[in-house]
Design a protein around this motif. Structure first.
Motif, PDB file in Angstrom:
ATOM      1  N   TYR A  64       7.049  -2.091  -8.106  1.00  0.00           N
ATOM      2  CA  TYR A  64       5.707  -2.650  -8.235  1.00  0.00           C
ATOM      3  C   TYR A  64       5.160  -2.295  -9.623  1.00  0.00           C
TER       4      TYR A  64
ATOM      5  N   SER B  69       8.565   2.320  -4.842  1.00  0.00           N
ATOM      6  CA  SER B  69       7.360   2.161  -5.646  1.00  0.00           C
ATOM      7  C   SER B  69       7.649   1.621  -7.044  1.00  0.00           C
TER       8      SER B  69
ATOM      9  N   TRP C 189       0.856  -1.191   0.000  1.00  0.00           N
ATOM     10  CA  TRP C 189       0.000   0.000   0.000  1.00  0.00           C
ATOM     11  C   TRP C 189       0.886   1.233   0.000  1.00  0.00           C
TER      12      TRP C 189
ATOM     13  N   TYR D  45       2.308  -3.292 -10.940  1.00  0.00           N
ATOM     14  CA  TYR D  45       0.846  -3.303 -11.017  1.00  0.00           C
ATOM     15  C   TYR D  45       0.268  -2.409  -9.926  1.00  0.00           C
ATOM     16  N   TRP D  46      -0.670  -1.560 -10.334  1.00  0.00           N
ATOM     17  CA  TRP D  46      -1.255  -0.579  -9.420  1.00  0.00           C
ATOM     18  C   TRP D  46      -2.768  -0.512  -9.597  1.00  0.00           C
TER      19      TRP D  46
ATOM     20  N   ARG E 261       4.752   9.762  -3.953  1.00  0.00           N
ATOM     21  CA  ARG E 261       4.023   8.630  -3.413  1.00  0.00           C
ATOM     22  C   ARG E 261       4.804   8.061  -2.226  1.00  0.00           C
TER      23      ARG E 261
ATOM     24  N   TYR F 233      -3.146   3.742  -2.627  1.00  0.00           N
ATOM     25  CA  TYR F 233      -3.000   2.853  -3.773  1.00  0.00           C
ATOM     26  C   TYR F 233      -2.519   1.478  -3.343  1.00  0.00           C
ATOM     27  N   CYS F 234      -3.104   0.485  -3.947  1.00  0.00           N
ATOM     28  CA  CYS F 234      -2.661  -0.885  -3.787  1.00  0.00           C
ATOM     29  C   CYS F 234      -1.676  -1.184  -4.910  1.00  0.00           C
ATOM     30  N   ALA F 235      -0.639  -1.945  -4.605  1.00  0.00           N
ATOM     31  CA  ALA F 235       0.370  -2.279  -5.597  1.00  0.00           C
ATOM     32  C   ALA F 235       0.769  -3.739  -5.464  1.00  0.00           C
TER      33      ALA F 235
END
Length: 132
Positions: free
Chosen positions: A119, A116, A41, A121-122, A50, A100-102
């Motif tokens: 990751y 960040s 997260w 995929y978001w 972020r 945001y979920c990642a």
């Protein structure tokens, strides 16, 4: 096609609690499902970078937290439901952001969770607002 869908955002009173959820669906290009991958997260407010909030490993046995949320937020996952959760307790006035979920298909540990760019995929994000 991979999809991460967050839910649970909204308005919470300072000192209160909120639980965010993120459900993963689809498969990566290699055919793997995200339910077995690293999840995290992050949050972001306008004009700022972020920020890492929390991360969890594949099995759920290792968790990592940003300094600003340690002791207040808890990340967990239910692989049977392809879902990761963020339990937010003792919410503070400085916690409002888009959360945001990642997800990542790579295994990493320690400080890597905070980066960040690791990751690929978001989700689209869910807004959390705090009232004082």
């Amino acid at each position: 096609q991979v999809q991460l869908v967050e839910s649970g955002g909204g308005l919470v009173q300072a000192g209160g609690s909120l639980r965010l959820s993120c459900t993963a669906s689809g498969r990566t290009a290699s055919g793997r499902t995200l339910s077995t991958d690293v999840m995290g997260w992050f949050r972001q407010v306008p004009g700022k970078e972020r920020e890492f909030v929390a991360g969890i490993n594949r099995s759920g046995t290792s968790t990592y937290y940003g300094d600003s949320v340690k002791g207040r937020f808890t990340i967990s996952r239910d692989n049977a439901k392809n879902t990761v959760y963020l339990q937010m307790n003792s919410v503070k006035p400085e916690d409002p952001a888009v959360y945001y979920c990642a997800a990542s298909t790579y295994l990493f540990s320690g400080n890597y969770y905070q980066e960040s760019w690791r990751y690929p995929y978001w989700g689209q994000g869910t807004q959390v607002t705090v009232s004082s």
